[in-house]
Design a protein around this motif. Structure first.
Motif, PDB file in Angstrom:
ATOM      1  N   LEU A 180       0.829  -1.208   0.000  1.00 52.00           N
ATOM      2  CA  LEU A 180       0.000   0.000   0.000  1.00 52.00           C
ATOM      3  C   LEU A 180       0.864   1.259   0.000  1.00 52.00           C
ATOM      4  O   LEU A 180       0.487   2.269  -0.591  1.00 52.00           O
ATOM      5  N   ALA A 181       2.025   1.203   0.625  1.00 52.83           N
ATOM      6  CA  ALA A 181       2.950   2.345   0.581  1.00 52.83           C
ATOM      7  C   ALA A 181       3.426   2.555  -0.848  1.00 52.83           C
ATOM      8  O   ALA A 181       3.524   3.687  -1.327  1.00 52.83           O
ATOM      9  N   LYS A 182       3.692   1.467  -1.565  1.00 53.64           N
ATOM     10  CA  LYS A 182       4.101   1.558  -2.973  1.00 53.64           C
ATOM     11  C   LYS A 182       3.017   2.239  -3.802  1.00 53.64           C
ATOM     12  O   LYS A 182       3.304   3.087  -4.647  1.00 53.64           O
ATOM     13  N   MET A 183       1.756   1.900  -3.535  1.00 51.21           N
ATOM     14  CA  MET A 183       0.656   2.521  -4.277  1.00 51.21           C
ATOM     15  C   MET A 183       0.602   4.023  -4.003  1.00 51.21           C
ATOM     16  O   MET A 183       0.388   4.810  -4.927  1.00 51.21           O
ATOM     17  N   CYS A 184       0.801   4.418  -2.750  1.00 49.89           N
ATOM     18  CA  CYS A 184       0.796   5.851  -2.414  1.00 49.89           C
ATOM     19  C   CYS A 184       1.939   6.576  -3.113  1.00 49.89           C
ATOM     20  O   CYS A 184       1.744   7.652  -3.690  1.00 49.89           O
ATOM     21  N   ILE A 185       3.118   5.996  -3.081  1.00 48.66           N
ATOM     22  CA  ILE A 185       4.287   6.625  -3.698  1.00 48.66           C
ATOM     23  C   ILE A 185       4.094   6.755  -5.207  1.00 48.66           C
ATOM     24  O   ILE A 185       4.464   7.761  -5.809  1.00 48.66           O
ATOM     25  N   SER A 186       3.492   5.750  -5.821  1.00 50.61           N
ATOM     26  CA  SER A 186       3.302   5.804  -7.278  1.00 50.61           C
ATOM     27  C   SER A 186       2.335   6.913  -7.687  1.00 50.61           C
ATOM     28  O   SER A 186       2.331   7.335  -8.840  1.00 50.61           O
ATOM     29  N   GLN A 187       1.522   7.421  -6.754  1.00 49.02           N
ATOM     30  CA  GLN A 187       0.573   8.484  -7.064  1.00 49.02           C
ATOM     31  C   GLN A 187       1.133   9.882  -6.810  1.00 49.02           C
ATOM     32  O   GLN A 187       0.465  10.875  -7.074  1.00 49.02           O
ATOM     33  N   LEU A 188       2.351   9.978  -6.304  1.00 44.12           N
ATOM     34  CA  LEU A 188       2.957  11.290  -6.080  1.00 44.12           C
ATOM     35  C   LEU A 188       3.125  12.000  -7.417  1.00 44.12           C
ATOM     36  O   LEU A 188       3.438  11.375  -8.431  1.00 44.12           O
ATOM     37  N   SER A 189       2.929  13.301  -7.413  1.00 43.66           N
ATOM     38  CA  SER A 189       2.941  14.046  -8.672  1.00 43.66           C
ATOM     39  C   SER A 189       4.261  13.917  -9.420  1.00 43.66           C
ATOM     40  O   SER A 189       4.286  13.848 -10.634  1.00 43.66           O
ATOM     41  N   TRP A 190       5.385  13.868  -8.719  1.00 42.78           N
ATOM     42  CA  TRP A 190       6.672  13.789  -9.405  1.00 42.78           C
ATOM     43  C   TRP A 190       7.023  12.368  -9.829  1.00 42.78           C
ATOM     44  O   TRP A 190       8.016  12.156 -10.502  1.00 42.78           O
ATOM     45  N   LYS A 191       6.211  11.385  -9.485  1.00 43.52           N
ATOM     46  CA  LYS A 191       6.439  10.013  -9.925  1.00 43.52           C
ATOM     47  C   LYS A 191       5.574   9.661 -11.132  1.00 43.52           C
ATOM     48  O   LYS A 191       5.690   8.583 -11.689  1.00 43.52           O
ATOM     49  N   ALA A 192       4.709  10.565 -11.543  1.00 51.46           N
ATOM     50  CA  ALA A 192       3.805  10.298 -12.665  1.00 51.46           C
ATOM     51  C   ALA A 192       4.580  10.239 -13.974  1.00 51.46           C
ATOM     52  O   ALA A 192       5.559  10.942 -14.163  1.00 51.46           O
ATOM     53  N   VAL A 193       4.115   9.400 -14.866  1.00 51.88           N
ATOM     54  CA  VAL A 193       4.702   9.297 -16.194  1.00 51.88           C
ATOM     55  C   VAL A 193       4.111  10.411 -17.049  1.00 51.88           C
ATOM     56  O   VAL A 193       2.899  10.596 -17.100  1.00 51.88           O
TER      57      VAL A 193
END
Length: 126
Positions: free
Chosen positions: A78-91
């Motif tokens: 679930l932490a991975k899911m939160c991190i993947s939604q960070l604005s600077w992690k977006a593709v």
């Protein structure tokens, strides 16, 4: 300790949030990620002493071959899911266009020149 791991995977620190460089949405996601990570670490006390495997196969003559995940052992799902939604992690896609007709003509000419060379045989890189 959970926050340190989240900072490592998120690519930011608490100092950045104190300085006001992180949006409210991203701060909320980071706080959730830290909470999920803390629970994950309590349930996995061997977090720093074992390896996470995605594949284990018998190698031909070389024994066992093991594939390890990049973060599966250390980061809560679930932490991975939160991190993947960070604005600077977006593709993000970047589209580059010529600014004027002249630039477009130069690119087309270069493309034609490259196509002309393709018929001259196989060139190997030096």
């Amino acid at each position: 300790m959970a926050q340190s791991i989240i900072e490592l995977f998120a690519g930011t620190t608490e100092l950045a949030s104190d300085a006001g460089r992180i949006s409210t949405k991203n701060l909320r996601l980071l706080k959730k990620a830290v909470a999920y990570q803390a629970v994950f670490m309590q349930e996995h006390p061997d977090l720093f002493t074992s390896m996470d495997m995605t594949e284990m196969a018998e190698g031909s003559g070389s024994g066992m071959q093991i594939s390890l995940t990049a973060y599966g052992l250390y980061l809560a799902p679930l932490a991975k899911m939160c991190i993947s939604q960070l604005s600077w992690k977006a593709v993000r896609s970047i589209r580059v266009r010529p600014r004027d007709g002249e630039a477009r003509r130069r690119i087309e000419a270069q493309s034609r020149d490259r196509d002309d060379y393709e018929g001259c045989g196989n060139w190997e890189a030096l």
